[in-house]
Design an enzyme around this catalytic site. Structure first.
Site, PDB file in Angstrom:
ATOM      1  N   ARG A   8       0.829  -1.209   0.000  1.00 20.46           N
ATOM      2  CA  ARG A   8       0.000   0.000   0.000  1.00 20.46           C
ATOM      3  C   ARG A   8       0.862   1.257   0.000  1.00 20.46           C
ATOM      4  O   ARG A   8       0.964   1.961  -0.990  1.00 20.46           O
ATOM      5  CB  ARG A   8      -0.946  -0.008   1.219  1.00 20.46           C
ATOM      6  CG  ARG A   8      -2.123   0.986   1.111  1.00 20.46           C
ATOM      7  CD  ARG A   8      -1.767   2.440   1.311  1.00 20.46           C
ATOM      8  NE  ARG A   8      -1.169   2.736   2.613  1.00 20.46           N
ATOM      9  CZ  ARG A   8      -0.718   3.938   2.966  1.00 20.46           C
ATOM     10  NH1 ARG A   8      -0.787   4.952   2.106  1.00 20.46           N
ATOM     11  NH2 ARG A   8      -0.163   4.138   4.149  1.00 20.46           N
ATOM     12  N   ASP A   9       1.532   1.531   1.092  1.00 20.39           N
ATOM     13  CA  ASP A   9       2.286   2.773   1.215  1.00 20.39           C
ATOM     14  C   ASP A   9       3.451   2.816   0.234  1.00 20.39           C
ATOM     15  O   ASP A   9       3.857   3.894  -0.207  1.00 20.39           O
ATOM     16  CB  ASP A   9       2.798   2.925   2.654  1.00 20.39           C
ATOM     17  CG  ASP A   9       3.359   4.306   2.922  1.00 20.39           C
ATOM     18  OD1 ASP A   9       2.927   5.266   2.272  1.00 20.39           O
ATOM     19  OD2 ASP A   9       4.246   4.427   3.790  1.00 20.39           O
ATOM     20  N   HIS A  26       6.043   4.376  12.642  1.00 23.29           N
ATOM     21  CA  HIS A  26       6.244   4.283  11.191  1.00 23.29           C
ATOM     22  C   HIS A  26       7.322   5.294  10.814  1.00 23.29           C
ATOM     23  O   HIS A  26       7.079   6.502  10.845  1.00 23.29           O
ATOM     24  CB  HIS A  26       4.920   4.604  10.486  1.00 23.29           C
ATOM     25  CG  HIS A  26       5.001   4.648   8.996  1.00 23.29           C
ATOM     26  ND1 HIS A  26       4.323   3.752   8.192  1.00 23.29           N
ATOM     27  CD2 HIS A  26       5.651   5.487   8.144  1.00 23.29           C
ATOM     28  CE1 HIS A  26       4.566   4.044   6.923  1.00 23.29           C
ATOM     29  NE2 HIS A  26       5.360   5.088   6.870  1.00 23.29           N
ATOM     30  N   HIS A  56      10.369   6.842   8.204  1.00 27.58           N
ATOM     31  CA  HIS A  56      11.024   6.963   6.903  1.00 27.58           C
ATOM     32  C   HIS A  56      12.522   7.108   7.143  1.00 27.58           C
ATOM     33  O   HIS A  56      12.954   7.518   8.212  1.00 27.58           O
ATOM     34  CB  HIS A  56      10.493   8.178   6.140  1.00 27.58           C
ATOM     35  CG  HIS A  56       9.126   7.974   5.589  1.00 27.58           C
ATOM     36  ND1 HIS A  56       8.661   8.657   4.482  1.00 27.58           N
ATOM     37  CD2 HIS A  56       8.099   7.180   5.972  1.00 27.58           C
ATOM     38  CE1 HIS A  56       7.418   8.277   4.209  1.00 27.58           C
ATOM     39  NE2 HIS A  56       7.058   7.397   5.107  1.00 27.58           N
ATOM     40  N   CYS A  65       5.495   9.856   0.599  1.00 22.47           N
ATOM     41  CA  CYS A  65       4.203  10.529   0.770  1.00 22.47           C
ATOM     42  C   CYS A  65       4.010  11.502  -0.379  1.00 22.47           C
ATOM     43  O   CYS A  65       4.829  12.402  -0.559  1.00 22.47           O
ATOM     44  CB  CYS A  65       4.130  11.271   2.107  1.00 22.47           C
ATOM     45  SG  CYS A  65       2.596  12.178   2.343  1.00 22.47           S
ATOM     46  N   ASN A  70      10.163   4.542   2.934  1.00 23.28           N
ATOM     47  CA  ASN A  70      10.082   4.007   4.289  1.00 23.28           C
ATOM     48  C   ASN A  70      11.338   3.202   4.578  1.00 23.28           C
ATOM     49  O   ASN A  70      12.056   2.776   3.671  1.00 23.28           O
ATOM     50  CB  ASN A  70       8.873   3.067   4.403  1.00 23.28           C
ATOM     51  CG  ASN A  70       7.572   3.773   4.150  1.00 23.28           C
ATOM     52  OD1 ASN A  70       7.173   4.647   4.902  1.00 23.28           O
ATOM     53  ND2 ASN A  70       6.889   3.388   3.080  1.00 23.28           N
TER      54      ASN A  70
END
Length: 297
Positions: free
Chosen positions: A12-13, A203, A205, A236, A245
């Site tokens: 997803r991300d 979470h 990065h 993002c 990430n």
């Protein structure tokens, strides 16, 4: 040593920040990750295709994926319509996002943080009524690309609100890699003092190379749940300068060498990272993928 839970967010991300790839390739990656031993996977997001065209095929991807009964799958939603789609698709673990930064929240969802919190309160009720859990992700928890530093007290105020509204879990998002061990201590310490029992996930990065240090700092504070993305995919779309990430295989490599358990097969994970690199058609930033592991599989 402790058991550390990693949620894989690459499907997803990661992929939502790459050029669109075919649904079949997404399914192939999701299936490969499901076979690595990872316990949690963020599979898709149910968003409007005009906002995130890379996730326009979320229903198709999820329907085709082989679900591993040992894996907890979650989906990200922006609003009640997305939540209804996720519930219809069979998801029982749903994530919603609000930004600690007013400017970032406006750029992300075109509304104020307060308006988003009001919406999230209704979403939590909707999800609980359907028997699902609600995780609230607070993005820009450690800094904002538009506003700079974010006061930890502001993050705490958001946590206070969503916990009162019934959130089951809280995640802190390091949206542009501005977190440092000091900032992690400031935010996590403040929240833990006020809310010692709410499950927390972090979470990070790796924009400035601090992600692994931040994870170790959080572990020293008792945090055992983290997001990571295969190969270092992700970023993002509303945060200038955001790089990937932290790579899942880098986190697992480090933790295993320190004697911590993750349940993840590092060899299978590196193979999945190579697959992700082939799918997106560019070199991914993972050092473990480039150089290989320095510890036995």
């Amino acid at each position: 040593m402790s058991l550390v839970s990693i949620r894989e967010v690459g499907p997803r991300d990661g992929l939502q920040n790459e050029d669109p790839v075919p649904a079949a390739a997404k399914v192939r990656l999701l299936d490969a990750l499901s076979a690595t031993g990872v316990g949690r996977i963020e599979a898709v997001s149910f968003v409007h295709p005009k906002a995130i065209p890379q996730m326009a095929d979320a229903d198709e991807v999820w329907a085709a994926a082989r679900k591993n009964p040992a894996v907890h799958y979650s989906a990200l939603v922006p609003n009640s319509r997305g939540a209804e789609r996720a519930l219809k698709a069979g998801f029982g673990e749903i994530e919603v996002v609000v930004s600690a930064s007013e400017t970032h929240n406006q750029r992300n969802v075109n509304r104020s943080t307060g308006e988003s919190l009001d919406d999230i309160a209704g979403l939590i009720d909707l999800l609980h009524g359907a028997g699902a859990t609600a995780e609230v992700i607070i993005s820009t928890s450690f800094g904002c690309p538009f506003e700079g530093d974010i006061d930890p007290a502001r993050v705490l105020g958001i946590v206070d609100r969503v916990v009162a509204d019934g959130a089951d879990r809280i995640a802190f998002g390091d949206t542009t890699g501005m977190a440092t061990p000091r900032r992690v201590q400031d935010v996590v310490g403040l929240v833990r003092d006020r809310h010692p029992d709410i499950p927390l996930l972090l979470h990070f990065h790796n924009t400035r190379g601090a992600a692994l240090a931040n994870i170790l700092t959080a572990m020293q504070m008792g945090i055992t749940e983290f997001d990571a993305s295969v190969g270092g995919l992700g970023g993002c779309p509303y945060a200038p300068g955001a790089t990937g990430n932290v790579a899942t295989e880098e986190v697992v490599h480090l933790l295993h060498d320190m004697g911590h358990e993750t349940g993840i097969d590092l060899r299978a994970l590196i193979e999945a990272a190579a697959m992700a690199q082939e799918i997106v058609g560019r070199e991914l930033p993972s050092g473990v993928l480039k150089a290989g592991p320095r510890i036995p599989f």
